[in-house]
Write an enzyme that holds these catalytic residues in place. Structure first.
Site, short mmCIF file in Angstrom:
data_model
loop_
_atom_site.label_atom_id
_atom_site.label_comp_id
_atom_site.label_asym_id
_atom_site.label_seq_id
_atom_site.Cartn_x
_atom_site.Cartn_y
_atom_site.Cartn_z
N GLU A 1 0.78 -1.24 0.00
CA GLU A 1 0.00 0.00 0.00
C GLU A 1 0.82 1.30 0.00
O GLU A 1 0.60 2.16 0.85
CB GLU A 1 -0.97 -0.01 1.20
CG GLU A 1 -1.87 -1.23 1.21
CD GLU A 1 -2.77 -1.31 2.45
OE1 GLU A 1 -2.64 -0.47 3.34
OE2 GLU A 1 -3.60 -2.24 2.50
N GLU B 1 -6.10 -10.85 -1.35
CA GLU B 1 -6.89 -10.67 -0.13
C GLU B 1 -8.36 -10.58 -0.50
O GLU B 1 -9.03 -9.60 -0.20
CB GLU B 1 -6.45 -9.40 0.63
CG GLU B 1 -4.98 -9.37 0.94
CD GLU B 1 -4.54 -8.16 1.77
OE1 GLU B 1 -5.40 -7.47 2.34
OE2 GLU B 1 -3.32 -7.92 1.85
C1 XIL Z 1 -6.22 -6.66 8.43
C2 XIL Z 1 -6.47 -7.87 9.33
O1 XIL Z 1 -7.34 -8.74 8.66
C3 XIL Z 1 -7.07 -7.44 10.65
O2 XIL Z 1 -7.17 -8.52 11.55
C4 XIL Z 1 -6.22 -6.32 11.27
O3 XIL Z 1 -6.85 -5.86 12.45
C5 XIL Z 1 -6.03 -5.18 10.30
O4 XIL Z 1 -5.45 -5.67 9.10
N1 XIL Z 1 -4.95 -4.88 3.82
C6 XIL Z 1 -3.93 -5.69 4.25
C7 XIL Z 1 -4.14 -6.60 5.40
O5 XIL Z 1 -2.88 -5.75 3.58
O6 XIL Z 1 -2.98 -6.81 6.14
C8 XIL Z 1 -5.25 -6.09 6.30
O7 XIL Z 1 -5.49 -7.08 7.30
C9 XIL Z 1 -6.49 -5.78 5.50
C10 XIL Z 1 -6.21 -4.72 4.48
#
Ligand code: XIL
Length: 381
Positions: free
Chosen positions: A169, A273
Site C-alpha cells: 500500500e 486478499e
Molecule cells: C487486516 C487484518 O485482517 C485485521 O485482523 C487487522 O486488524 C487489520 O489488518 N490490507 C492488508 C491486510 O494488507 O494486512 C489487512 O489485514 C487488510 C487490508
C-alpha cells in the site's frame, strides 16, 4: 516380436483394468463431502488457492476449521503475525512464536507459504521511526533499521516461504505516492530500497508489490509506473498483488480485468486478499485503509440474523463472476487468496465499523461451504 506386442497389450489391458478399479474402491470408502473435488484440486492447473490464517487457525484451535483449511487450500498467508508490530515490537525484540507456528503449519501441510508484509505504513510500531527523544530518525537510520528488519525475518524463513509482500500500500487512489513515515523520512525511493534489501536477504524468494483498490484507473497506473520504474532499473519485483477487498457491485469486472491485464505485463499477478462485503458502506472513500474507523450504527448492520435471498443471490453471482474472470486469465494468475476462512472470523465484521455481521467469504458461520463453492469448482470443468 509379434508375441511380445500381444503380451504387452494384454498386460496393459490388465493394468488399465486394475487402475480403473482401484480409485473407485477408494472413493466409495470415503464420506461424500471428501469424495467431492476440493477447491485446491479443482484449480490445480490454474492457480494456487490460498487463505489468510489468524492466530486460532495457526494454532489449530478448531478442528472443523482446520479441516477446511487443509482440505481446500494449498497456500497460506499470515493475517497479522508477520506484520512489524507483531513480529518486531521493539528494536531488539523479535516475537517469533506465532510466525514460527504459521510456517510449521504450512510446511506440515505442504502448502505454498506467503509472507505478509515487510514494509507497510499500518500495524508498524513507532520505535522504527523515532530516536530516544521521540524525534524522527534520519534517512540512513531508518534504512538501516528496515534492512535489519527485512533481512532478519527473510533469512529466518529462507527456503520455506515462496514469496513476500515486500511493500504494501505505497500508492494512493489518485496514483500518487502515499506520504507515509517511510516516504517522509526516506523519500520517494523508499520502495525500491525495500525491494533491494529483500532481494539481498533472499534471492530465491519471490518479491511482490501489494495494494488495494487496484482497479481504480489512476491507482492502476501509479502502481504500474512504480513497479515498471524499479524493473527498468534492474530491481527485482516478481509480481503484483491485487488485494481484492471488494463489494457486491464494485469494482466492475471490466475495471478489474483491465488492471489484471495491465499488471500481467510486469510479471505474475495474484489476487491476494479476496473478500466480498455485502454490508452498506458507511463512508465516502471505498478501499481498504485499515485506519478507517466509523462508530457502530444499527442501520449499517442489516443482516445480523441472516441474508435476504436477494442479497444471497447477488453474492453468489458476484463470486462466480469473479472466479470465472480469474479462470479466464489463469495463465497470468499465480494465486487467489481469500482473506480469511469462514465468515465468523473475517476482519470485515469489524472494519470499518466494529461489531457488524458480514458474509464475505466462501465458508459460513457453521463452517459449511456456501452453495456457490460448488459452482466455483465447476468453472474449471
Ligand atoms: C487486516 C487484518 O485482517 C485485521 O485482523 C487487522 O486488524 C487489520 O489488518 N490490507 C492488508 C491486510 O494488507 O494486512 C489487512 O489485514 C487488510 C487490508
Amino acid at each position: 516380436m509379434k508375441f511380445h506386442l500381444v503380451t504387452a497389450s494384454i498386460l496393459s489391458l490388465f493394468l488399465v483394468a486394475c487402475s480403473e478399479k482401484s480409485p473407485s474402491v477408494t472413493t466409495d470408502a470415503r464420506p461424500l463431502e471428501q469424495a467431492q473435488t476440493s477447491l485446491k484440486d479443482a484449480y490445480i492447473d490454474a492457480f494456487l488457492i490460498g487463505a489468510a490464517l489468524n492466530e486460532d487457525q495457526i494454532y489449530e484451535r478448531d478442528s472443523e476449521v482446520d479441516d477446511i483449511i487443509t482440505s481446500q487450500f494449498n497456500s497460506i498467508v499470515a493475517e497479522n503475525c508477520m506484520k512489524a508490530e507483531n513480529i518486531h515490537p521493539e528494536e531488539d525484540d523479535f516475537f517469533w512464536e506465532e510466525a514460527d507456528a504459521f510456517i510449521a503449519f504450512g510446511l506440515k501441510n505442504e502448502m505454498s507459504i506467503i509472507g505478509h508484509t515487510l514494509a507497510w505504513h499500518s500495524q508498524t510500531p513507532d520505535w522504527l521511526f523515532v530516536d530516544e527523544n521521540g524525534e524522527d530518525v534520519s534517512r540512513d537510520v531508518l534504512l538501516e533499521r528496515m534492512q535489519n528488519h527485512i533481512t532478519t525475518i527473510m533469512q529466518r524463513y529462507k527456503g520455506k516461504v515462496k514469496g513476500w509482500d515486500v511493500v504494501n500500500e505505497a500508492i494512493l487512489d489518485d496514483g500518487s505516492m502515499r506520504e507515509s513515515k517511510f516516504y517522509e523520512i526516506i523519500g520517494p525511493d523508499w520502495v525500491e530500497k525495500m525491494f533491494i534489501f529483500a532481494n539481498q536477504a533472499d534471492p530465491d524468494a519471490e518479491l511482490y508489490y501489494n495494494d488495494y483498490s487496484m482497479a481504480i484507473p489512476e491507482k492502476r497506473e501509479g502502481a504500474y509506473a512504480l513497479v515498471k520504474g524499479m524493473q527498468d532499473k534492474g530491481i527485482r519485483v516478481d509480481g503484483i498483488g491485487m488485494q481484492g477487498h471488494i463489494n457486491l457491485d464494485g469494482p466492475t469486472l471490466e475495471a478489474f480485468e483491465e488492471s489484471l491485464l495491465r499488471f500481467a505485463e510486469l510479471g505474475q499477478v495474484m489476487i491476494t486478499e479476496l473478500d466480498v462485503t455485502v454490508l452498506p458502506w458507511p463512508g465516502t472513500e471505498v478501499g481498504a485503509e485499515v485506519s478507517m474507523s466509523v462508530e457502530f450504527q444499527d442501520e449499517f448492520n442489516p443482516y445480523r440474523n441472516g441474508l435476504t435471498p436477494a442479497v444471497e443471490a447477488h453474492l453468489h453471482k458476484r463470486y462466480v463472476e469473479m472466479f470465472s474472470l480469474f479462470h479466464k486469465h489463469a495463465d497470468k494468475i499465480d494465486r487467489v487468496t481469500l482473506w480469511g476462512v469462514t465468515d465468523a472470523n473475517s476482519w470485515r465484521n469489524d472494519w470499518p465499523m466494529d461489531g457488524r455481521t458480514d458474509y464475505p467469504l466462501l465458508f459460513d458461520r457453521a463452517n459449511k461451504p456456501k452453495p456457490f463453492v460448488q459452482e466455483i469448482i465447476t468453472i474449471t470443468n
